[in-house]
Scaffold this active site. Structure first.
Site, PDB file in Angstrom:
ATOM      1  N   SER A 294      42.058  40.825  43.703  1.00 12.68           N
ATOM      2  CA  SER A 294      43.107  39.808  43.704  1.00 12.68           C
ATOM      3  C   SER A 294      44.343  40.324  44.413  1.00 12.68           C
ATOM      4  O   SER A 294      44.692  41.498  44.309  1.00 12.68           O
ATOM      5  CB  SER A 294      43.478  39.413  42.263  1.00 12.68           C
ATOM      6  OG  SER A 294      44.553  38.495  42.281  1.00 12.68           O
ATOM      7  N   LYS A 349      37.869  38.405  36.910  1.00 11.39           N
ATOM      8  CA  LYS A 349      38.533  37.842  38.080  1.00 11.39           C
ATOM      9  C   LYS A 349      38.494  36.314  38.030  1.00 11.39           C
ATOM     10  O   LYS A 349      39.457  35.632  38.401  1.00 11.39           O
ATOM     11  CB  LYS A 349      37.862  38.349  39.358  1.00 11.39           C
ATOM     12  CG  LYS A 349      38.405  37.718  40.658  1.00 11.39           C
ATOM     13  CD  LYS A 349      39.923  37.864  40.798  1.00 11.39           C
ATOM     14  CE  LYS A 349      40.454  37.552  42.175  1.00 11.39           C
ATOM     15  NZ  LYS A 349      40.026  36.325  42.786  1.00 11.39           N
ATOM     16  N   HIS A 352      41.076  35.373  35.544  1.00 10.36           N
ATOM     17  CA  HIS A 352      42.357  35.591  36.226  1.00 10.36           C
ATOM     18  C   HIS A 352      42.725  34.355  37.037  1.00 10.36           C
ATOM     19  O   HIS A 352      43.848  33.856  36.992  1.00 10.36           O
ATOM     20  CB  HIS A 352      42.245  36.815  37.137  1.00 10.36           C
ATOM     21  CG  HIS A 352      43.329  36.959  38.156  1.00 10.36           C
ATOM     22  ND1 HIS A 352      43.404  36.170  39.299  1.00 10.36           N
ATOM     23  CD2 HIS A 352      44.392  37.801  38.243  1.00 10.36           C
ATOM     24  CE1 HIS A 352      44.448  36.497  40.014  1.00 10.36           C
ATOM     25  NE2 HIS A 352      45.067  37.497  39.400  1.00 10.36           N
ATOM     26  N   ASN A 353      41.748  33.824  37.797  1.00 10.93           N
ATOM     27  CA  ASN A 353      42.014  32.663  38.625  1.00 10.93           C
ATOM     28  C   ASN A 353      42.272  31.414  37.791  1.00 10.93           C
ATOM     29  O   ASN A 353      43.045  30.539  38.182  1.00 10.93           O
ATOM     30  CB  ASN A 353      40.849  32.428  39.588  1.00 10.93           C
ATOM     31  CG  ASN A 353      40.820  33.441  40.710  1.00 10.93           C
ATOM     32  OD1 ASN A 353      41.499  34.469  40.654  1.00 10.93           O
ATOM     33  ND2 ASN A 353      40.031  33.181  41.732  1.00 10.93           N
ATOM     34  N   GLU A 356      45.705  31.679  36.689  1.00 13.38           N
ATOM     35  CA  GLU A 356      46.491  31.405  37.898  1.00 13.38           C
ATOM     36  C   GLU A 356      46.628  29.899  38.140  1.00 13.38           C
ATOM     37  O   GLU A 356      47.716  29.412  38.464  1.00 13.38           O
ATOM     38  CB  GLU A 356      45.806  32.073  39.079  1.00 13.38           C
ATOM     39  CG  GLU A 356      46.380  31.796  40.444  1.00 13.38           C
ATOM     40  CD  GLU A 356      45.481  32.336  41.541  1.00 13.38           C
ATOM     41  OE1 GLU A 356      45.184  31.584  42.488  1.00 13.38           O
ATOM     42  OE2 GLU A 356      45.068  33.507  41.439  1.00 13.38           O
TER      43      GLU A 356
END
Length: 627
Positions: A294, A349, A352-353, A356
């Site tokens: 990232s 990940k 995480h997105n 986000e």
């Protein structure tokens, strides 16, 4: 042991020419395999009769004996057609370090060359028999004879004598930035991008020429040469689109790899695909590491957050490279960590997105609310800019301020951008995973569906005509908005880490939430002051975020502001899905008795699904129409 280099290919490709140039360049003797043919073989070819395997056997054995002798001395370059895989296996017997350099060209081009040769025992008429016998090698350096002899020689020497440490496939935006990052940190790398006529031509070669830092790096559009250029065990990072493209690249790579080689998938692959690839390659004793990366283009260049998972021993091999190019946290430690087994690196990940998505949507909602009050983008930028000096600071907040300040002509660029948000799938995957695991990641899901709603621009315009009504500006003060934003962000992060924790338990990954938060404190898109605080919270307690005593006190003090912003927005018909959902989630999770008892009664009524009771243990079913 010294290198043995076999220059191979059908007659007429220029084996002797290239062999002599390589011999001179490297400083080792050259031997022409034709000189070792017995007279009976030469006479047979002069008579226009092709050699059979029996004819070649003694010749190949004599060349292997020559190679064995020379490997203990200075090494050697040997020109030999080596057309079949069996021939090459015989040639490599008892040779520790051997390279096959395959020269290839079209029948027409080679035929024309052979016509120009004088006094050679191999007639042009036998060329077709050579093409018929040729089995193209996988593990060989392959060069087209359309290149000049000097170009072929220089590339071959680079590959043989300048072994690189690390390879990267896929020179898109992220791939190029990671290559520069690796080279800037002193690593000699190999770079590969596919060749597609008239679309992707000399991508790697041109990229290498663009930056002096690649002086000792190698560039390829030939996959076999790329793989051969690296030290073993090879460490090859894929930066290609998630999904089938990754499988296609693995399939193309596999024939060139050896046991112990490591493939690193740095794209946004689905975690279940990563597990499948790990299991598949494990059977072939090739390691596969699924790695979340990232930071976008700038992060990839200057230092991203890196989240590898899979085989721990394989990770230990690549850790010095990944840790060196990663961002560093406030204590100077690399924002790279071994996450856990299987596809856990790609899983976090993905989450995480998801976090986000919600962080971006909350900022968009703050912006929209302030616009409805008549504030200009510059005024909103000044307001949000003041927040960057507080505990609300984050990378996304900082870039939002910069976006709002950007002008084009007399107006602001933000006002000229079409309000249709795109997505690449990871927000969807997060929502699906949350549903599969039964975790209410509702703020993340609301952010995803807000993007979906935005995509229906034409439909929205039509519905405005149908339902248009006078809207009033929402009434609130800035401190209330700031506090509501603070609360909503905490709830978003709680849901994201709650999902990670549930996945860790379900898949037996044993994930370290504090360490995950730490590698998200720099380099990545969700880096923030809040993320910094979560490192310590998770270090000192295994409680979920909304159960942490300091967070409980904070959210209790902020809840009324969140409520006031939602009320003001409802009264003014302002859509704020993430703010609204954050409040709904908090209200639901802090309500002792929900309306789900009615849901259970309804399910039992029409489907006999049964229910539990609060006054006694057991599972019950009721005849709802009976007496």
């Amino acid at each position: 042991m010294k290198n043995i280099i076999i220059i191979m290919g059908v007659s007429g490709v220029g084996k002797t020419t290239i062999g002599l140039l390589l011999s001179e360049k490297i400083g080792i003797p050259f031997f022409d395999g034709d000189d070792f043919h017995p007279e009976v073989n030469k006479k047979k070819m002069e008579a226009g009769e092709p050699l059979n395997d029996g004819d070649r056997l003694g010749w190949l054995k004599s060349l292997n004996e020559l190679a064995q002798e020379k490997q203990s001395e200075e090494g050697a370059v040997i020109a030999c057609s080596a057309l079949k895989d069996d021939y090459r296996q015989l040639l490599r017997q008892s040779i520790k370090s051997i390279y096959f350099v395959h020269l290839e060209g079209s029948f027409e081009l080679i035929s024309e060359r052979m016509k120009q040769r004088e006094n050679h025992f191999m007639p042009e008429a036998l060329l077709q028999s050579q093409f018929d016998a040729l089995e193209n090698p996988k593990k060989a350096l392959t060069f087209s004879i359309t290149m000049t002899p000097e170009e072929i020689t220089n590339q071959a020497v680079n590959i043989i004598t300048n072994k690189t440490e690390f390879g990267l496939i896929g020179l898109g935006v992220m791939g190029k930035s990671l290559c520069r990052n690796l080279a800037n940190n002193g690593f000699n790398i190999s770079m590969y991008n596919r060749h597609v006529d008239e679309k992707e031509v000399d991508i790697a070669k041109d990229f290498k020429a663009e930056f002096p830092v690649f002086k000792n790096s190698l560039a390829f559009d030939n996959l076999g040469n790329f793989v051969a250029s690296m030290q073993q065990p090879r460490k090859i990072m894929l930066m290609v689109n998630a999904g089938k493209p990754v499988d296609y690249v693995i399939a193309d790579l596999e024939p060139y790899l050896d046991k112990g080689d490591i493939i690193i998938d740095g794209g946004n692959s689905h975690f279940e695909d990563t597990k499948r690839r790990i299991d598949y390659l494990k059977e072939k004793e090739i390691h596969f590491v699924g790695t979340g990366v990232s930071g976008g283009e700038e992060g990839a260049l200057k230092g991203p957050s890196i989240m590898p998972s899979g085989n721990k021993e394989a990770y230990d091999e690549i850790a010095p490279y990944l840790d060196t190019i990663a961002a560093v946290d406030k204590n100077g430690k690399g924002c790279c960590t071994y996450v856990g087994p299987e596809g856990s690196g790609h899983y976090i990940k993905m989450v995480h997105n998801g976090i986000e998505y919600a962080e971006m949507q909350l900022l968009a909602e703050v912006y929209q609310l302030l616009r409805t009050q008549g504030k200009t983008p510059s005024e909103i930028a000044d307001l949000m800019g003041s927040w960057t000096k507080t505990e609300l600071n984050s990378f996304l907040l900082e870039i939002t301020v910069n976006i709002l300040r950007k002008k084009e002509g007399e107006g602001w660029l933000i006002d000229k951008i079409l309000d249709k948000a795109g997505n690449k799938g990871t927000g969807n995957w997060t929502t699906v995973s949350a549903a599969n695991l039964g975790i209410p990641a509702t703020v993340i899901s609301s952010a995803l569906f807000a993007r979906y709603v935005s995509a229906f621009k034409e439909t929205r315009i039509k519905m405005v005509d149908l339902y248009e009504q006078e809207k009033i500006a929402p009434q609130f003060d800035i401190d209330t908005l700031k506090e509501a934003y603070t609360a909503a962000r905490i709830i978003n992060h709680h849901q994201g880490f709650d999902l990670i924790n549930e996945a860790s338990k379900t898949y037996s990954w044993n994930l370290n939430l504090s360490e995950i938060a730490r590698v998200w404190t720099n380099g990545c898109i969700v880096r923030s002051e809040l993320m910094e605080s979560l490192v310590n919270l998770f270090t000192n307690s295994d409680k979920a975020i909304l159960f942490q005593p300091s967070i409980v006190d904070q959210v209790k003090s902020l809840k009324n502001s969140l409520k006031m912003i939602v009320i003001a927005s409802i009264e003014s018909d302002a859509p704020i899905p993430c703010f609204s959902e954050a409040l709904t989630y908090l209200n639901s999770m802090t309500t002792k008795n929900l309306s789900a008892n009615m849901i259970q009664a309804q399910r039992d009524y029409f489907g006999a699904h049964t229910y539990e009771r609060v006054d006694k243990k057991g599972t019950f079913h009721t005849d709802w129409l009976g007496s």
